[in-house]
Design a protein around this motif. Structure first.
Motif, short mmCIF file in Angstrom:
data_model
loop_
_atom_site.label_atom_id
_atom_site.label_comp_id
_atom_site.label_asym_id
_atom_site.label_seq_id
_atom_site.Cartn_x
_atom_site.Cartn_y
_atom_site.Cartn_z
N GLY A 36 29.71 37.59 25.20
CA GLY A 36 28.79 36.70 25.90
C GLY A 36 29.25 36.22 27.26
N THR A 37 30.33 36.80 27.81
CA THR A 37 30.83 36.32 29.09
C THR A 37 31.37 37.47 29.94
N TYR A 38 31.55 37.19 31.21
CA TYR A 38 32.24 38.09 32.13
C TYR A 38 33.52 37.39 32.57
N ASN A 39 34.68 38.05 32.46
CA ASN A 39 35.89 37.36 32.94
C ASN A 39 36.96 38.27 33.52
N VAL A 40 36.62 39.56 33.75
CA VAL A 40 37.55 40.47 34.41
C VAL A 40 36.77 41.36 35.38
N PRO A 137 40.65 47.33 32.54
CA PRO A 137 40.29 46.17 31.73
C PRO A 137 38.91 45.61 32.06
N ILE A 138 38.21 45.16 31.00
CA ILE A 138 36.92 44.50 31.17
C ILE A 138 36.92 43.09 30.58
N TYR A 139 37.93 42.78 29.75
CA TYR A 139 37.90 41.48 29.06
C TYR A 139 39.28 41.12 28.54
N VAL A 140 39.60 39.83 28.65
CA VAL A 140 40.76 39.25 27.98
C VAL A 140 40.32 37.92 27.40
N GLY A 141 40.67 37.67 26.16
CA GLY A 141 40.33 36.39 25.55
C GLY A 141 40.99 35.24 26.30
N TRP A 161 28.48 41.72 42.26
CA TRP A 161 28.54 40.73 43.33
C TRP A 161 29.47 41.23 44.43
N PHE A 162 29.53 40.48 45.52
CA PHE A 162 30.44 40.78 46.63
C PHE A 162 31.46 39.66 46.73
N GLU A 163 32.72 40.03 46.96
CA GLU A 163 33.78 39.02 47.02
C GLU A 163 34.91 39.52 47.90
N GLN A 164 35.55 38.60 48.59
CA GLN A 164 36.71 38.91 49.42
C GLN A 164 37.99 38.78 48.59
N ASP A 165 39.01 39.53 48.99
CA ASP A 165 40.36 39.36 48.44
C ASP A 165 40.39 39.40 46.92
N VAL A 166 39.81 40.43 46.34
CA VAL A 166 39.82 40.59 44.89
C VAL A 166 40.09 42.05 44.57
N ALA A 167 40.74 42.29 43.43
CA ALA A 167 41.10 43.65 43.06
C ALA A 167 40.61 43.97 41.66
N THR A 168 40.48 45.25 41.37
CA THR A 168 40.17 45.70 40.02
C THR A 168 41.19 45.11 39.04
N GLY A 169 40.69 44.58 37.92
CA GLY A 169 41.58 44.02 36.91
C GLY A 169 41.88 42.54 37.08
N THR A 170 41.27 41.88 38.07
CA THR A 170 41.50 40.45 38.28
C THR A 170 40.73 39.63 37.25
N MET A 171 41.40 38.69 36.62
CA MET A 171 40.74 37.79 35.66
C MET A 171 40.09 36.63 36.42
N PHE A 172 39.00 36.11 35.86
CA PHE A 172 38.36 34.93 36.45
C PHE A 172 37.69 34.11 35.36
#
Length: 312
Positions: A36-40, A137-141, A161-172
């Protein structure tokens, strides 16, 4: 087990917005919904153009991580195990993930945790906007789980989305600014347009036909094979003149597989013409069949039966 269906999103960017985004160093980002969420950040791309296609299959790898922290890249702490929906895998007391087996709810992936506090994670296979396939990666608990079972439920929905200074695999853990959610639970493809800083669905989407099937191969193998590994081996061969052909792999069990080659969605202009000419050549069917046989050999398996059925 995974159903192997290819999903794709086509991201179109208006000319004025493209220049603004590039001048300011923005990346085109994708995330996949799990639990139910997006976090990576599943993929981030710098070399995007006016029209960009991102595609994926439900081919997953399960892992464990020691931490979740926003704005930090995922750190995979355990070994990774190929899994599909309806599979389960055990993280033993020593921290080793065992091979997946059928078990748990059919709509999710179950980690049986015998180790102790761990953040469960999933990676998934995708083909980026430049046609390169990878598993990331697509998800980390966000919170560690304790001993027992934990269910991870990936959904066929992505956020863009569009974002500056972000890389594949970044958690949010904070919602992305000006993102669009695209739900493909009841469809296989979608188009979105980014213009004047806003997202919309272009009317031209209705003009696109579903990708044509080129070749279907049904093979009985001499040994079990992991669907994820077979799909990635074949996909890696679809380059050069074959770059606009995609492949999906399904399996009723590990020793019986169905391989489907089809056109990539939304081909236009020269790329569409080149692909159609390629399909008129009988040697194309032979070569696609050979790609499958090469992949079998790379995985150390042979075949007992093989039925190749051309068709559009």
């Amino acid at each position: 087990m995974t159903d192997g269906q290819i999903k794709s999103v086509d991201i179109q960017i208006a000319q004025a917005d493209l220049k603004t985004l590039k001048d300011s160093g923005y990346k085109l980002c994708f995330a996949k919904k799990v639990n139910g969420t997006y976090n990576v950040v599943w993929q981030s791309a710098e070399k995007y153009l006016h029209d960009n296609t991102f595609s994926w299959q439900p081919l997953y790898q399960l892992f464990g991580s020691n931490t979740f922290q926003g704005n930090v890249n995922v750190k995979v702490a355990t070994n990774e195990v190929a899994v599909g929906l309806g599979d389960q895998a055990t993280l033993d007391k020593d921290g080793n993930l065992g091979e997946a087996s059928t078990g748990g709810p059919a709509t999710g992936i179950t980690m049986i945790n015998q180790f102790g506090p761990i953040h469960p994670g999933l990676s998934a296979y995708s083909t980026d906007i430049n046609g390169n396939g990878s598993t990331t990666p697509i998800y980390v608990g966000e919170s560690p789980i304790v001993l027992g079972n934990d269910l991870l439920t990936p959904v066929e929905a992505v956020q863009v989305w569009f974002e500056q200074d972000v890389a594949t695999g970044t958690m949010f853990s904070v919602a992305r600014s000006n993102a669009v959610d695209i739900d493909l639970t009841s469809g296989n493809s979608a188009v979105r347009l980014y213009s004047d800083g806003k997202w919309s669905t272009p009317k031209s989407q209705a003009l696109y036909a579903d990708p044509a099937t080129i070749l279907t191969i049904i093979a009985g193998l001499t040994a079990a094979v992991i669907v994820h590994d077979l799909a990635t081996k074949i996909a890696s061969k679809l380059s050069g003149v074959y770059k606009d052909i995609q492949v999906s792999v399904t399996a009723a069990d590990g020793q019986s597989v169905k391989i489907v080659y089809s056109e990539k969605p939304r081909l236009t202009g020269t790329r569409q013409t080149q692909t159609q000419l390629l399909l008129l050549n009988p040697a194309t069917i032979d070569q696609l069949s050979e790609f499958a046989l090469e992949a079998f050999a790379q995985l150390g398996v042979g075949y007992r039966t093989l039925n190749a059925m051309p068709g559009r």
